[in-house]
Design an enzyme around this catalytic site. Structure first.
Site, PDB file in Angstrom:
ATOM      1  N   MET A   1      -7.886 -30.440 -16.171  1.00  0.00           N
ATOM      2  CA  MET A   1      -7.997 -30.239 -14.751  1.00  0.00           C
ATOM      3  C   MET A   1      -8.564 -31.499 -14.100  1.00  0.00           C
ATOM      4  SD  MET A   1     -10.059 -27.302 -12.760  1.00  0.00           S
ATOM      5  CE  MET A   1     -10.769 -27.935 -11.293  1.00  0.00           C
ATOM      6  N   SER A   6      -0.443 -34.066 -12.088  1.00  0.00           N
ATOM      7  CA  SER A   6       0.615 -34.034 -11.060  1.00  0.00           C
ATOM      8  C   SER A   6       0.904 -35.426 -10.526  1.00  0.00           C
ATOM      9  CB  SER A   6       0.210 -33.094  -9.920  1.00  0.00           C
ATOM     10  OG  SER A   6       0.066 -31.772 -10.406  1.00  0.00           O
ATOM     11  N   ASP A  71       5.661 -29.512 -14.389  1.00  0.00           N
ATOM     12  CA  ASP A  71       4.249 -29.430 -14.029  1.00  0.00           C
ATOM     13  C   ASP A  71       3.770 -28.003 -14.285  1.00  0.00           C
ATOM     14  OD1 ASP A  71       1.889 -30.600 -13.094  1.00  0.00           O
ATOM     15  OD2 ASP A  71       2.278 -30.049 -11.008  1.00  0.00           O
ATOM     16  N   GLU A  72       2.493 -27.843 -14.538  1.00  0.00           N
ATOM     17  CA  GLU A  72       1.896 -26.532 -14.836  1.00  0.00           C
ATOM     18  C   GLU A  72       2.575 -25.904 -16.051  1.00  0.00           C
ATOM     19  OE1 GLU A  72      -0.838 -25.943 -13.428  1.00  0.00           O
ATOM     20  OE2 GLU A  72      -0.726 -27.178 -11.624  1.00  0.00           O
ATOM     21  N   ALA A  73       2.796 -26.720 -17.071  1.00  0.00           N
ATOM     22  CA  ALA A  73       3.541 -26.298 -18.259  1.00  0.00           C
ATOM     23  C   ALA A  73       2.827 -25.226 -19.072  1.00  0.00           C
ATOM     24  CB  ALA A  73       3.833 -27.512 -19.141  1.00  0.00           C
ATOM     25  N   GLN A  74       1.546 -25.005 -18.828  1.00  0.00           N
ATOM     26  CA  GLN A  74       0.844 -23.941 -19.543  1.00  0.00           C
ATOM     27  C   GLN A  74       1.452 -22.573 -19.228  1.00  0.00           C
ATOM     28  OE1 GLN A  74      -0.590 -25.808 -17.159  1.00  0.00           O
ATOM     29  NE2 GLN A  74      -1.779 -24.543 -15.743  1.00  0.00           N
ATOM     30  N   CYS A 131     -21.650 -34.081 -16.960  1.00  0.00           N
ATOM     31  CA  CYS A 131     -22.668 -34.763 -17.766  1.00  0.00           C
ATOM     32  C   CYS A 131     -22.242 -36.185 -18.137  1.00  0.00           C
ATOM     33  CB  CYS A 131     -22.990 -33.959 -19.023  1.00  0.00           C
ATOM     34  SG  CYS A 131     -21.712 -34.045 -20.296  1.00  0.00           S
ATOM     35  N   CYS A 166     -17.072 -30.805 -20.773  1.00  0.00           N
ATOM     36  CA  CYS A 166     -16.996 -31.212 -22.182  1.00  0.00           C
ATOM     37  C   CYS A 166     -17.262 -29.961 -23.026  1.00  0.00           C
ATOM     38  CB  CYS A 166     -18.019 -32.306 -22.482  1.00  0.00           C
ATOM     39  SG  CYS A 166     -19.746 -31.760 -22.414  1.00  0.00           S
TER      40      CYS A 166
END
Length: 191
Positions: A1, A6, A71-74, A131, A166
């Site tokens: 993210m 994109s 795009d947004e292949a998930q 962080c 992370c």
């Protein structure tokens, strides 16, 4: 993210088209944050594209193109990932997909898992955690900015709903010390 997926997709499309080649761009129909059928970079550029949903068949109806960009292949189904793999392998059409590996619980999206398994090449676009370490996970937050630990796998949102993190920050606060009370992918209790 927030790693520039994109933006990278739009740049690749531009590069092909600048050479006079035709590309086909897709985004998930369920992602309507910026309007249905729009690939939009947080930096500003956007473009109208074709949409895919669970019924889209990538082996039929695609004209001859130099490249397919997703795009947004998930949100691809496992069958669609196999179709795109066949398109690349059998017809020699480069297929470049951009998306997230896992959801807010650390569970792989089915389409992403298949993409990782079948891809000939994987390039990671990087972002950083608050962080300062490399962000590899996503955290869902509610309207008050508090972490959401359960819910549907798919909930469309941007910076108002998700934060990149992370691994250490992702697991912090889930149990005793930095160890989560349950392992996200197995549901088993951590010992």
């Amino acid at each position: 993210m927030n790693a520039g997926k994109s933006t990278a997709l739009l740049q690749v499309a531009h590069n092909y088209e600048e050479q006079g080649q035709t590309v086909r761009l897709y985004t998930a129909a369920i992602d309507s944050r910026y309007g249905v059928g729009k690939v939009t970079s947080r930096l500003g550029p956007q473009r109208l594209v074709d949409v895919f949903d669970a019924d889209t068949d990538f082996l039929y109806g695609i004209p001859q193109v130099a490249c397919v960009l997703v795009d947004e292949a998930q949100f691809l189904t496992t069958a669609q990932v196999q179709q795109l793999h066949m398109l690349a392998q059998m017809k020699g059409v480069p297929v470049i997909c951009y998306g997230l590996r896992t959801d807010f619980r650390g569970v792989p999206f089915p389409g992403s898992a298949y993409l990782l398994a079948l891809s000939d090449d994987i390039e990671e676009l990087k972002n950083i955690c608050a962080c300062g370490k490399k962000a590899t996970m996503n955290i869902r937050v509610d309207q008050d900015g508090k972490r959401v630990m359960a819910g549907e796998q798919i909930s469309i949102g941007g910076n108002d709903r998700y934060r990149q993190a992370c691994g250490r920050c992702f697991y912090a606060g889930q149990g005793v010390g930095d160890i989560p009370p349950t392992l996200p992918m197995t549901g088993q209790t951590a010992r």
